[in-house]
Enzyme design. Structure first.
Site, PDB file in Angstrom:
ATOM      1  N   CYS A   1       0.784  -1.245   0.000  1.00  0.00           N
ATOM      2  CA  CYS A   1       0.000   0.000   0.000  1.00  0.00           C
ATOM      3  C   CYS A   1       0.816   1.295   0.000  1.00  0.00           C
ATOM      4  O   CYS A   1       0.678   2.105  -0.915  1.00  0.00           O
ATOM      5  CB  CYS A   1      -0.947   0.003   1.183  1.00  0.00           C
ATOM      6  SG  CYS A   1      -2.203  -1.268   1.046  1.00  0.00           S
TER       7      CYS A   1
HETATM    8  C1  UDX Z   1      -1.233  -0.243   5.209  1.00  0.00           C
HETATM    9  C2  UDX Z   1      -2.284   0.685   5.844  1.00  0.00           C
HETATM   10  O1  UDX Z   1      -1.970   0.879   7.203  1.00  0.00           O
HETATM   11  C3  UDX Z   1      -3.659   0.164   5.662  1.00  0.00           C
HETATM   12  O2  UDX Z   1      -4.576   1.134   6.119  1.00  0.00           O
HETATM   13  C4  UDX Z   1      -3.883  -0.056   4.218  1.00  0.00           C
HETATM   14  O3  UDX Z   1      -5.132  -0.505   3.970  1.00  0.00           O
HETATM   15  C5  UDX Z   1      -2.847  -0.980   3.629  1.00  0.00           C
HETATM   16  O4  UDX Z   1      -1.563  -0.434   3.885  1.00  0.00           O
HETATM   17  P1  UDX Z   1       0.070  -2.465   5.709  1.00  0.00           P
HETATM   18  O5  UDX Z   1       0.703  -2.270   4.367  1.00  0.00           O
HETATM   19  O6  UDX Z   1      -0.436  -3.808   6.039  1.00  0.00           O
HETATM   20  O7  UDX Z   1      -1.157  -1.476   5.902  1.00  0.00           O
HETATM   21  O8  UDX Z   1       1.166  -2.084   6.763  1.00  0.00           O
HETATM   22  P2  UDX Z   1       1.344  -1.077   7.983  1.00  0.00           P
HETATM   23  O9  UDX Z   1       1.249  -1.825   9.249  1.00  0.00           O
HETATM   24  O10 UDX Z   1       0.524   0.133   7.846  1.00  0.00           O
HETATM   25  O11 UDX Z   1       2.900  -0.730   7.766  1.00  0.00           O
HETATM   26  C6  UDX Z   1       3.367  -0.225   6.514  1.00  0.00           C
HETATM   27  C7  UDX Z   1       4.872  -0.224   6.500  1.00  0.00           C
HETATM   28  O12 UDX Z   1       5.370   0.691   7.446  1.00  0.00           O
HETATM   29  C8  UDX Z   1       5.514  -1.568   6.836  1.00  0.00           C
HETATM   30  O13 UDX Z   1       6.615  -1.800   5.979  1.00  0.00           O
HETATM   31  C9  UDX Z   1       5.995  -1.406   8.261  1.00  0.00           C
HETATM   32  O14 UDX Z   1       7.119  -2.201   8.556  1.00  0.00           O
HETATM   33  C10 UDX Z   1       6.333   0.073   8.281  1.00  0.00           C
HETATM   34  N1  UDX Z   1       6.241   0.619   9.628  1.00  0.00           N
HETATM   35  C11 UDX Z   1       5.054   0.656  10.278  1.00  0.00           C
HETATM   36  C12 UDX Z   1       7.387   1.115  10.237  1.00  0.00           C
HETATM   37  O15 UDX Z   1       8.475   1.110   9.651  1.00  0.00           O
HETATM   38  N2  UDX Z   1       7.279   1.635  11.494  1.00  0.00           N
HETATM   39  C13 UDX Z   1       6.117   1.684  12.170  1.00  0.00           C
HETATM   40  O16 UDX Z   1       6.110   2.179  13.310  1.00  0.00           O
HETATM   41  C14 UDX Z   1       4.956   1.179  11.551  1.00  0.00           C
END
Ligand code: UDX
Length: 459
Positions: free
Chosen positions: A264
């Site tokens: 995403c």
């Molecule tokens: C995301 C959105 O949150 C969600 O609303 C949408 O529908 C799909 O995309 P997702 O891709 O599953 O969800 O992951 P998310 O948990 O949001 O994390 C995205 C990225 O950010 C990951 O690579 C994660 O490792 C990174 N991340 C997240 C960090 O580096 N630090 C954090 O504190 C949180």
């Protein structure tokens, strides 16, 4: 029946709604029908088995029959990136076309709800006219239409479905939004979250704004983190404690490190950039968010080079290949990107991930060595890069690194290790975002070598 469709289906079915999960992939439908989740997603398989047994859920490849036998269709198909960053509407248009054909044959009213992520304007300008043309029916009278974005994080899709931050409904038709609201009122009962009913284009915008805002927060932290690495006495983990308390920012997006990946954030940012460019506008901020993120693998490689010099023939282990913990998804994963860059630099790369090996193999092929455990991945290696925050990496002790590795150099790209227990000096631990005197010493040593080399050359 991707993670959004499947998680939404089993949650609704488990609450007693009758749900038919449709996908064009018959293999996936067979798997789901026998109670096996095609994805690693916490809680999904349990709910799937329960809802199959209760008879509330069934899976099928027949869109026409599913539309005919139901009142509402949620469209949760993927909208991947085109080469210019804009979104590819091929799959969603194909799905909507089939739904429209079924609506044409149906005598009762049917509500179509788009959950797939699409850029502002898409549902009203592209998808609704498609349904009207093909079904030859009237919007508002014979069928309803809403845009209802999902905010489900992979790995916690079930708990995010059960406890959402908000429900956003975009529709130009009161009857459509009223039916969807009624469904959510029934489903959430007294736990109904904040609800925003707005125009379809606003709802589409909300989805992009949320994901790009979260990505911005991460690039902001990761950018500050690289500065911390060079300022004695600083550590981004401590800085964020103060920052989040005072600036009151979302705690779920505070972990700095190797940046964001997944299906995403990168895709949505590229689509937003393409949307700015299409309007003849310069997306300076959006580009910077991506740029900071895309530079993080290079940053790690630079740290490795500073320590090991030329990477040709060096044995390097990567722990973690999924884009985050709790999933088997490796799309836009930093671990996979770093593996690719190390291979190009001539290193011999060994990888391990508790859930993502099968998916990573499809990208990395036979260019890397696949290990069965973190211990075998570390054996005789000269550097270890932790790229995903899996719990099992947190418990690897300094003595284990020391015993297994040829050179115990560990780069903790996700801040999973406890720095205090590594301080004894057994292992050379570099944590992203923390000033590291050891690293600084090596950088200083390297520039000293360069200086002496230069003087010798001059002489
Ligand atoms: C995301 C959105 O949150 C969600 O609303 C949408 O529908 C799909 O995309 P997702 O891709 O599953 O969800 O992951 P998310 O948990 O949001 O994390 C995205 C990225 O950010 C990951 O690579 C994660 O490792 C990174 N991340 C997240 C960090 O580096 N630090 C954090 O504190 C949180």
């Amino acid at each position: 029946m991707g993670y959004v469709g499947l998680a939404t289906s089993v949650c609704l079915a488990n609450a007693g709604y009758r749900v038919i999960g449709v996908d064009i992939d018959s293999g996936k439908i067979q798997r789901i029908s026998s109670g096996n989740s095609p994805i690693h997603e916490t809680g999904v398989e349990d709910l799937l088995v329960k809802s199959l047994m209760s008879g509330c859920f069934s899976a099928s490849t027949n869109i026409g029959a599913a539309v005919n036998d139901s009142d509402i269709t949620f469209v949760c198909v993927g909208t991947p990136s085109n080469s210019d960053g804009s979104i590819n509407l091929e799959y969603i248009q194909a799905a909507v076309t089939e739904i429209a054909r079924a609506i044409k044959e149906k005598t009762d009213y049917h509500l179509v709800v788009i959950k797939s992520t699409v850029v502002p304007g898409t549902t009203s300008l592209r998808l609704l006219p498609l349904i009207e043309n093909i079904s030859e029916k009237s919007f508002g009278l014979d069928f309803g239409f809403c845009f209802n974005p999902e905010f489900l994080r992979e790995g916690s899709a079930v708990s995010d479905t059960l406890n959402p931050d908000a429900i956003v409904i975009g529709s130009d038709d009161e009857r459509s939004s009223a039916i969807l609201l009624e469904l959510y009122r029934g489903f959430y009962g007294g736990r109904l979250p904040f609800i925003l009913v707005t125009s379809p284009a606003n709802a589409e915008f909300v989805k992009y704004s949320v994901n790009s805002f979260r990505a911005m927060q991460l690039s902001f932290l990761n950018s500050l983190a690289t500065l911390c690495e060079n300022v004695p006495g600083t550590d981004i983990a401590e800085v964020t404690k103060g920052l989040s308390a005072i600036a009151k920012i979302d705690q779920r997006y505070l972990r700095s490190g190797l940046g964001f990946g997944g299906s995403c954030f990168p895709k949505d940012l590229r689509a937003l950039i393409a949307a700015f460019l299409e309007k003849g506008m310069e997306p300076a901020l959006m580009k910077s968010i991506l740029l900071v993120n895309e530079n993080l693998p290079n940053h790690v490689l630079e740290i490795v080079r500073n320590r090991l010099g030329d990477l040709e023939g060096k044995v390097i282990s990567i722990l973690g290949l999924t884009f985050k913990a709790g999933t088997d998804d490796v799309r836009e994963s930093v671990g996979v990107k770093i593996a690719g860059q190390l291979i190009s630099a001539g290193a011999s790369v060994r990888v391990y991930d508790p859930k993502g090996m099968e998916n990573a193999r499809r990208i990395l092929g036979d260019k890397v060595e696949y290990s069965r455990s973190s211990s075998s991945c570390l054996e005789s290696s000269e550097c270890c890069i932790i790229a995903t925050e899996w719990d099992e990496f947190k418990s690897i002790s300094p003595s284990e690194f020391r015993r297994l590795m040829r050179i115990p150099l560990v780069i903790d790209g996700r801040r999973v290790l406890s720095y205090n227990i590594f301080e004894a000096g057994e292992v050379s631990l570099i944590q992203l975002g923390r000033y590291n005197s050891g690293r600084q010493a090596s950088l200083e040593k390297r520039s000293e070598h360069l200086r002496i080399g230069l003087q010798l050359k001059r002489a």
